[in-house]
Design a protein around this motif. Sequence first.
Motif, mmCIF file in Angstrom:
data_model
loop_
_atom_site.group_PDB
_atom_site.id
_atom_site.type_symbol
_atom_site.label_atom_id
_atom_site.label_comp_id
_atom_site.label_asym_id
_atom_site.label_seq_id
_atom_site.Cartn_x
_atom_site.Cartn_y
_atom_site.Cartn_z
ATOM 1 N N PHE A 19 3.440 2.629 -6.385
ATOM 2 C CA PHE A 19 4.345 2.153 -5.332
ATOM 3 C C PHE A 19 5.186 3.310 -4.782
ATOM 4 C CE2 PHE A 19 8.529 0.446 -4.095
ATOM 5 C CZ PHE A 19 8.137 -0.442 -3.097
ATOM 6 N N LEU A 20 5.738 4.120 -5.684
ATOM 7 C CA LEU A 20 6.568 5.251 -5.253
ATOM 8 C C LEU A 20 5.735 6.291 -4.501
ATOM 9 C CD1 LEU A 20 8.824 5.731 -8.420
ATOM 10 C CD2 LEU A 20 9.429 4.648 -6.240
ATOM 11 N N LEU A 21 4.487 6.470 -4.923
ATOM 12 C CA LEU A 21 3.606 7.406 -4.218
ATOM 13 C C LEU A 21 3.307 6.904 -2.812
ATOM 14 C CD1 LEU A 21 2.044 10.057 -4.522
ATOM 15 C CD2 LEU A 21 0.066 8.711 -5.265
ATOM 16 N N THR A 22 3.118 5.590 -2.684
ATOM 17 C CA THR A 22 2.910 4.995 -1.357
ATOM 18 C C THR A 22 4.133 5.206 -0.471
ATOM 19 O OG1 THR A 22 1.342 3.310 -2.113
ATOM 20 C CG2 THR A 22 2.580 2.811 -0.123
ATOM 21 N N VAL A 23 5.315 4.970 -1.020
ATOM 22 C CA VAL A 23 6.556 5.161 -0.256
ATOM 23 C C VAL A 23 6.687 6.612 0.188
ATOM 24 C CG1 VAL A 23 9.079 5.146 -0.391
ATOM 25 C CG2 VAL A 23 7.773 3.260 -1.387
ATOM 26 N N PHE A 24 6.407 7.549 -0.712
ATOM 27 C CA PHE A 24 6.522 8.975 -0.390
ATOM 28 C C PHE A 24 5.520 9.375 0.689
ATOM 29 C CE2 PHE A 24 5.788 13.551 -1.840
ATOM 30 C CZ PHE A 24 6.896 14.026 -1.143
ATOM 31 N N ALA A 25 4.259 8.947 0.517
ATOM 32 C CA ALA A 25 3.218 9.288 1.488
ATOM 33 C C ALA A 25 3.534 8.696 2.860
ATOM 34 C CB ALA A 25 1.859 8.796 0.997
ATOM 35 N N CYS A 26 3.984 7.449 2.881
ATOM 36 C CA CYS A 26 4.286 6.787 4.160
ATOM 37 C C CYS A 26 5.502 7.410 4.838
ATOM 38 C CB CYS A 26 4.507 5.292 3.937
ATOM 39 S SG CYS A 26 2.991 4.395 3.524
ATOM 40 N N THR A 27 6.492 7.807 4.048
ATOM 41 C CA THR A 27 7.676 8.451 4.620
ATOM 42 C C THR A 27 7.294 9.749 5.327
ATOM 43 O OG1 THR A 27 9.110 7.522 2.905
ATOM 44 C CG2 THR A 27 9.941 9.431 4.109
ATOM 45 N N LEU A 28 6.501 10.571 4.652
ATOM 46 C CA LEU A 28 6.046 11.832 5.256
ATOM 47 C C LEU A 28 5.178 11.562 6.490
ATOM 48 C CD1 LEU A 28 5.081 13.929 2.085
ATOM 49 C CD2 LEU A 28 7.158 14.099 3.460
#
Length: 224
Positions: A19-28
Amino acid sequence: MNQLWVTLAPHLPFMLEGFLLTVFACTLAIIGAVIIGALMASLRTSGNRIVRGVAFAYSDVFRNTPFIVQLFFFFYGLPEIGIYIGAFETGVIALSIIGGAFVSDVIRSGILAVDQGVIEAAKVSGLSRWTIFTKIVLPIALRTSVRPMGSVLINMVLTSSILSTITINELTGTAKIVASTTFKPFEVYLVLLVLYASLTYALSLLINTVHRRLNRAMDTGGAA
């Protein structure tokens, strides 16, 4: 409910990492898409026919081809010509590029909707074309584009689930692993639905907040 918790509890930290990886990838990717979209929108409204044509070609190519094909091209195709990019970086770049194509449409519409009287008044005041565009036209266009742009950005978050196809253990990727480990696909994907819904809802709230603040700032500026 208790059985669901017993089944998934040992795997929740792993899914949280996804979930956190998804948030990080989507933010970038969202940041990249907005930057690319603003740049392409300005090029698509350029007076230079060649520049305008290149920008339109970019938009048409990436809006009218499947994201998974683009993703595979970047991840599997580019190494064939000696360009190697990590899976995570590839996913962020691919999301940014396709998102930028759709964002450019939204911002371009906002630019074209700017009152010509405002532009003419700025020209009469002696402002340069660059100053008019960056200080007057683009801020107005962005303010009117926030809401429709929000739909594009939310769709980018949903599209990020495809990144699991190139070995990125983001939210969907971790859910697949947990489902195959626990043999409880119903429970795992129910949690997945809730997490994606929560993420997109949070993004929609953020977009609405930005929209209100931009309008308040513009109204205050106009009143001043």
